[in-house]
Write a protein that holds these residues in place. Structure first.
Motif, PDB file in Angstrom:
ATOM      1  N   GLU A   1     -13.411 102.350  32.453  1.00  0.00           N
ATOM      2  CA  GLU A   1     -12.879 102.766  31.033  1.00  0.00           C
ATOM      3  C   GLU A   1     -11.463 101.973  30.986  1.00  0.00           C
ATOM      4  N   LEU A   2     -11.639 101.179  29.791  1.00  0.00           N
ATOM      5  CA  LEU A   2      -9.947 100.672  29.406  1.00  0.00           C
ATOM      6  C   LEU A   2      -9.736 101.430  28.125  1.00  0.00           C
ATOM      7  N   PRO A   3      -8.493 101.426  28.069  1.00  0.00           N
ATOM      8  CA  PRO A   3      -7.772 101.933  26.653  1.00  0.00           C
ATOM      9  C   PRO A   3      -8.492 101.415  25.473  1.00  0.00           C
ATOM     10  N   ALA A   4      -9.232 102.314  24.666  1.00  0.00           N
ATOM     11  CA  ALA A   4      -9.688 101.771  23.469  1.00  0.00           C
ATOM     12  C   ALA A   4      -8.633 101.505  22.357  1.00  0.00           C
TER      13      ALA A   4
ATOM     14  N   ALA B   1     -16.055 102.763  24.264  1.00  0.00           N
ATOM     15  CA  ALA B   1     -15.579 101.361  23.366  1.00  0.00           C
ATOM     16  C   ALA B   1     -15.047 100.437  24.015  1.00  0.00           C
ATOM     17  N   HIS B   2     -14.609 100.517  25.348  1.00  0.00           N
ATOM     18  CA  HIS B   2     -13.867  99.287  26.097  1.00  0.00           C
ATOM     19  C   HIS B   2     -13.942  99.802  27.284  1.00  0.00           C
ATOM     20  N   ALA B   3     -14.479  99.013  28.230  1.00  0.00           N
ATOM     21  CA  ALA B   3     -14.683  98.963  29.575  1.00  0.00           C
ATOM     22  C   ALA B   3     -15.180  97.797  30.395  1.00  0.00           C
ATOM     23  N   ARG B   4     -14.755  97.945  31.672  1.00  0.00           N
ATOM     24  CA  ARG B   4     -15.507  96.906  32.467  1.00  0.00           C
ATOM     25  C   ARG B   4     -16.862  97.334  32.988  1.00  0.00           C
ATOM     26  N   ILE B   5     -17.819  96.764  33.056  1.00  0.00           N
ATOM     27  CA  ILE B   5     -19.063  97.107  33.779  1.00  0.00           C
ATOM     28  C   ILE B   5     -18.905  96.986  35.252  1.00  0.00           C
ATOM     29  N   THR B   6     -18.848  97.853  35.926  1.00  0.00           N
ATOM     30  CA  THR B   6     -19.066  97.678  37.489  1.00  0.00           C
ATOM     31  C   THR B   6     -20.221  97.738  37.930  1.00  0.00           C
TER      32      THR B   6
END
Lengths: 293, 782, 159
Positions: free
Chosen positions: B137-140, B48-53
């Motif tokens: 991943e970041l907190p959704a 749902a919520h993330a940075r693409i690395t």
């Protein structure tokens, strides 16, 4: 939503099919009616190396009755069984359950053996096989032919006692004694959906005393496998077939369950409805048993 | 049994769309086949919520049949940055920065990350599986409460916060006075759940760029070809005249298919890069997960009421969850504000709203997008009635504005001219026979059966009173072009883009009547941005009035033009020309008759007519909505609730609707029934469910997002009130959205009535079986 | 990947093709045979838009592989009006304003064809149950049910 690549074989005989499955190991999957497997392929949730299509094996498509036993070949289509007078006469609960499976276009392709082997815990036929105390005849090259009681067949979530190289060939339904009544019911979001909870029940009355000789109830949708409620059944054995007895038994049944939640219903909901359906099906089965006696 | 009528308008003429649709010869976007066509698929975010690395496409690019693999950064180089369609429906709210394919971050499960173009969809999906994307991943952020938390990670860094809009408090009338005068204050926190359009045909596009001409041709499943043209030409940096958008049959939309989406832009860019046609058909998984969802709004409401049931005023605080990417979520609250008094004489209103961003699919338009105003108001009326111990219909009749008595305006300012809420309420009450239902209900309860009756009333701006605002509501006037073809048929070009509404039949009915030819001689052309007049397309229930009115005025203008031409050809006065049966003649001189085909050919022949009339026999017309007006009505539902299983059965559904003059009653009824069915589905079946911890989407198949079938929807009894003509000519009003607007409160009211012995209060719109048992206390809340 | 020869009868005519095992019958009909009247609404067997008749029985063509249809007699919506003359069911649906957007239509028509072949005079409840595996998002079903009942009546009055 397109299936991943796989190989495909369409053997004409059971021997050939068993050979192919034995060779390929657990990467191969038998293809029966495909009504559950093909969507899993399209969603790429199943990735078999090879499908072994059983449709050409004519020996698996027979439906017969002998000595009061009903024998249904694994590749008998659900729609065919639904229309068969022998199914209605010898296994009325199976006849009542079949129209609850999906829709006509699903049942015209879906097979008895496919549904049982797929072992969806919310599906109708596994619970019905349990309540019927049916025998599931399986065959493999390694083990030959063996008969598995329904109680031993469903071992886990979408998992059966079948080995990867083994095929279910026949569902054998034993005859029932006079004074036996059957019932099946389910709660689903819509007509034709998998049950949130389903119940199948049998009540056999002692024709002289009118008391319950034997009661059985099996539930779908309340665990990893279809569930037979042995303790509840024991409570009823020897009891008067009165509404209170069924209500008490159903309440007992509900407390023993620990179903999982999904988007269609919480665990508490499933437990509650399991009790309701157990009561309703037992009561209806008893009423039918009285009528049959 | 073709109905032969003196006039087509008003008759249930058989649809001209049906011969192709019933024989499998319709042409939907998935049926378009172009030489050399390639197939697109998207790698989408599983989180749902993330940075693409990291993105590694090397294996995918080498896979069989793969022609092109594009990451977001690569694609962006060929595009003009900008918000695209997002700005069009933002209502002035901030529009965050984002790219066509996700770059840097993903913000919702299903966010497109990489485009794969291959020789078949099968091969494209195979290659998608070979693309490696690493996510940190970041907190959704999954709820408005979470979004309001200043500590929640900003989904769009440039916004800095997940609260998109916090509106000022709008005050209409003397709100403080109303609450001071009230005998009671009735309060409720009301929640609408997220659900979605789910048309049977998913979105889709075939883009074909011709490097010779520099032209892009786009086949699109859309509600309006020009919005697609605008968005694609802007994003690709092409002049609009170099983009041609075609649309054939459209398999439903209900608000979803407005303009070009991010996938469409990506496919157009890929086609330009490859100089080959690129097709993308959304599959159902993509559709349910990503394409858009609607209706997730919550309300804190306080109503100031008297003991006699008069509603003096409302205080409303609205929160809307707009999802991750801009859709329509920030445009709607102002509409809800304006419309919330509905047909009622509510004298005071305060309204404020907050819009938040979450890691869910974008909030899109869905059939009656502002419908929460009706649901909230009609729910409040029943809660007030419960509080006061009155029949809900008494509260309604006490408060609705009538045609005889002032006020003639809602407290928010909109005219109530022609509103027939009282008439429709009385009609449904009479049809269901309220007193005898109450007796039946009481008797049933003694046997453990729980019946309930619910009613609700609404009005819909379709297009609404004109009120000197330039006409046509928010989308402006509607243009139309008519031409008399050389075979004597009338060809009508419209920007409307029907997707089930049967415009090719209804506009032909109107034009045939007005022009005076058999309906078979009218052809309605849609779906070609080079041919049809510029316009918004189909939406907002505006076709009946706006395009129907334009058809009428256009046909009238064409007739005048034909008479003028005939008067030159016949050397007679235009007033002496008669047009009937497909020919023109001088009145009283049958021998002068000339077929329309001959007339059209004569007009095109050099030298036969003065320059002002020579050439194609063609007119354009525009219609601003005339005196406009509301459509609306009242619905009643009778339900039975199984209080052991929580299952609700709709036993009876009654409609009294007023959409003015019916163009085609069968088509009107189809729209009403279809809308009601979606409303029933929303309450009993449909919900877009997310796991609030992980942000995963749990309703991504039709096994989990459940649509009503023929076994859940009852027969729907419809009475038509064609009450108040306001305009000299055009008194048909839109009816596409009403059923979906009013069925949810009707059903919720009925269910609450059925459960009244349990003291249940219905504060949410979605009432699946498990929730029913929770409301009556049979099981603990899950 | 291995390809398989598929020979079958479609709408009365012999057809053939060569497909991967994974190709669905729906894609075979639409892409290889150009019969785009059959629609794909979900590709996982729920919506019913892709319903065709296989040896006279209704089947979801998205839930069948083309290789499973070898030797089968398949009928699609294009086969209902082979000479361009709509059949009784199509006429009844036209009269009843059965459908709106038309996307679900082919699946309904084929399912109804199967229903009326087996049960020429169905009750409304039987019609609704038989159609419960076909989703229409536009109509609320009443017009479709009316069309089925009208077609059945028309058939009955011909006898």
């Amino acid at each position: 939503m397109k299936p991943p690549p796989f190989d495909y074989s369409a053997p004409d005989t059971l021997e050939e099919a068993l050979f192919l499955l034995g060779e390929a190991g657990d990467e191969a999957r038998p293809l029966a009616g495909g009504q559950s497997l093909v969507p899993l392929l399209s969603l790429r949730l199943a990735r078999p190396s090879r499908l072994v299509d059983l449709a050409g094996i004519t020996t698996l498509t027979t439906l017969g009755a002998a000595d009061g036993h009903l024998a249904v070949g694994a590749m008998v289509r659900e729609r065919q069984a639904e229309r068969d007078e022998r199914v209605r006469r010898l296994a009325p609960v199976l006849a009542d359950a079949l129209p609850l499976i999906g829709h006509p276009a699903i049942r015209s392709r879906g097979t008895i053996g496919g549904s049982l082997s797929h072992a969806d815990p919310a599906a109708e036929l596994p619970a019905v096989a349990l309540v019927l105390e049916a025998e599931l005849v399986a065959e493999s090259r390694a083990r030959g032919r063996r008969s598995i009681p329904a109680a031993d067949f469903f071992t886990g979530y979408f998992t059966t006692a079948l080995a990867p190289d083994e095929l279910l060939t026949t569902l054998r339904v034993p005859s029932s004694a006079p004074g036996t009544g059957w019932a099946v019911d389910e709660v689903a979001r819509r007509h034709g959906d998998f049950a949130i909870v389903g119940a199948a029940a049998m009540v056999r009355l002692d024709t002289s005393t009118g008391r319950i000789d034997e009661a059985r109830v099996a539930l779908a949708g309340v665990g990893d496998t279809p569930v037979r409620l042995a303790e509840t059944e024991q409570m009823l054995a020897g009891a008067e077939p009165a509404d209170e007895a069924f209500a008490d038994a159903a309440e007992d049944a509900a407390t023993r369950l620990s179903p999982a939640a999904d988007v269609h219903g919480s665990a508490a909901y499933r437990r509650h409805v399991a009790g309701v359906l157990a009561r309703r099906t037992l009561k209806l089965a008893a009423q039918r048993a009285r009528e049959a006696a | 049994m073709q109905h032969i009528a003196e006039r087509y308008t008003g008759a249930s003429v058989r649809r001209s769309e049906d011969p192709r649709i019933l024989t499998g010869s319709g042409r939907y976007v998935d049926d378009v086949r172009l030489p050399g066509m390639l197939h697109a698929a998207f790698v989408r975010s599983p989180v749902a919520h993330a940075r693409i690395t990291r993105i590694d496409v090397r294996e995918a690019a080498k896979a069989p049949g793969v022609v092109l693999v594009l990451t977001g950064e690569e694609l962006e180089r060929s595009l003009v940055p900008g918000p695209g369609i997002a700005a069009m429906f933002s209502g002035g709210a901030p529009v965050p920065a984002f790219t066509t394919l996700a770059t840097g971050k993903v913000r919702v499960v299903g966010d497109p990350v990489v485009l794969v173009v291959a020789e078949s969809r099968y091969l494209a999906e195979d290659a998608c599986e070979l693309v490696e994307v690493d996510y940190e991943e970041l907190p959704a952020v999954m709820t408005p409460q979470a979004a309001r938390d200043p500590a929640s990670p900003a989904i769009f860094e440039d916004l800095g916060s997940n609260v998109l809009v916090r509106s000022p408090v709008a005050v209409f009338g003397d709100v403080d006075g109303a609450f001071a005068r009230a005998d009671r204050i009735v309060r409720a926190d009301l929640r609408q759940h997220r659900h979605q359009n789910a048309p049977m045909e998913c979105r889709g596009v075939v883009c074909s760029f011709d490097p010779e001409s520099g032209e892009l041709t786009v086949h699109s499943a859309t509600q309006g070809v020009h919005i697609v043209r605008t968005t694609l030409s802007t994003a690709l940096g092409l002049p609009p005249e170099k983009v041609r958008v075609l649309a054939g049959d459209i398999g439903g939309s209900f608000g979803l298919k407005l303009g070009a989406y991010r996938e469409d832009v990506a496919c157009a860019a890929a086609s330009r890069q490859l100089s080959r046609p690129v097709r993308w058909m959304e599959d159902r998984l993509e559709n349910l997960t990503f394409s858009g969802q609607a209706r997730e709004e919550s309300f804190e409401v306080a109503a100031a009421v008297t003991n006699e049931g008069e509603i003096l005023g409302l205080r409303v605080k609205m929160t809307i969850d707009t999802g991750a990417y801009p859709g329509m979520g920030t445009m709607l609250p102002e509409l809800v504000k304006t419309m919330i008094p509905g047909p009622y004489k509510i004298g005071a209103l305060s309204f404020e709203w907050t819009a938040v961003v979450t890691n869910k699919a974008a909030y899109v338009a869905y059939r009656g997008p502002w419908a929460s105003e009706t649901w909230v108001r009609e729910r409040m009326v029943d809660l007030i009635a419960m509080e006061l111990g009155m029949e809900p219909i008494q509260v309604r009749l006490r408060n609705v504005a009538t045609r005889e008595t002032p006020p003639r305006r809602m407290v928010t300012g909109r005219s109530l001219a022609g509103v027939t809420a009282k008439e429709s309420l009385e009609a449904i009450a009479s049809t269901v026979d309220l007193p005898s239902f109450r007796r039946l209900q009481a008797g049933a309860r003694e046997h453990g059966r729980y019946l309930g009756l619910g009613m609700a009333t609404y009005i819909e701006p379709a297009p609404g009173p004109l009120e000197g605002k330039g006409g046509g509501g928010i989308m402006g006037p509607e243009q139309i072009r008519l031409r008399l073809a050389e075979d004597g048929t009338v060809t009508l070009f419209t920007s409307q883009m029907p997707h089930g509404q049967s415009h090719q039949t209804t506009f032909a009915q109107i034009a045939a009547d007005e022009f005076g030819v058999p309906i078979e001689q009218v052809r309605v052309v849609v779906g070609d941005s080079d041919l049809v007049p510029m316009g918004f397309g189909t939406g907002g229930s505006r076709a009946a009035t706006m395009a129907g009115g334009a058809s009428l005025h256009g046909a009238r203008a064409l007739k005048a033009r034909v008479k003028e031409i005939a008067s030159h050809l016949f050397e007679a006065g235009a007033e002496d020309i008669e047009l009937s049966g497909g020919s023109v003649a001088v009145r009283g001189v049958p021998a002068s008759a000339m077929s329309l085909a001959e007339l059209a050919r004569a007009a095109r022949s050099p030298g036969r007519l003065p320059p002002s009339l020579a050439g194609d026999v063609e007119v354009t017309a525009a219609f601003d909505g005339g005196e406009g007006g509301w459509s609306g009505g009242s619905h009643a539902a009778i339900v039975e609730v199984d209080v052991e299983t929580g299952q609700v059965r709709v036993e009876r559904y009654v409609v009294a609707e007023d959409c003015g003059i019916l163009i085609n009653p069968a088509i009107v009824e189809g729209q009403v029934r279809g809308g009601v069915a979606q409303g029933i589905g929303a309450v009993l079946l449909e919900r877009s469910v997310y796991d609030e911890e992980t942000g995963q989407y749990l309703s991504s198949t039709f096994m989990d997002y459940v649509l009503a079938t023929a076994c859940e929807i009852p027969r729907i009894e419809i009475e038509h009130l064609e009450t108040v003509p306001l305009d000299a000519d055009v008194n048909f009003r839109g009816v596409g959205e009403g059923g979906m607007i009013i069925a949810p409160p009707t059903l919720c009211n009925a269910i609450e009535d059925a459960l009244s012995p349990f003291g249940a209060r219905v504060l949410e719109q979605h009432l699946p079986p498990a929730r029913i048992l929770e409301l009556i206390g049979a099981i603990p809340a899950g | 990947m291995t390809c398989f020869d598929v020979e079958l009868t479609v709408n009365g005519a012999p057809r053939r093709g060569s497909v991967e095992a994974r190709r669905t019958l729906a894609d075979f009909l639409r892409e290889d045979l150009g019969l785009t009247g059959t629609h794909l609404g979900c590709e996982h067997g729920v919506c019913g838009a892709c319903t065709v008749l296989v040896d006279g029985e209704p089947a979801r063509s998205c839930l069948m592989l083309a290789v499973q249809a070898r030797g089968a007699d398949v009928r699609t919506v294009e086969g209902l009006a082979p000479d361009g003359e709509m059949n009784r069911l199509q006429e009844a649906m036209w009269d009843s304003h059965g459908f709106q957007c038309g996307f679900c239509t082919p699946g309904f028509l084929m399912q109804i064809t199967a229903l009326l072949a087996e049960n020429p005079g169905p009750t409304e409840a039987e019609v609704r149950e038989a159609l419960s595996g076909n989703i229409c998002r536009c109509t609320g079903y009443e017009s479709i049910v009316n069309g089925v009942l009208l077609a059945a009546d028309a058939a009955g009055s011909d006898e």
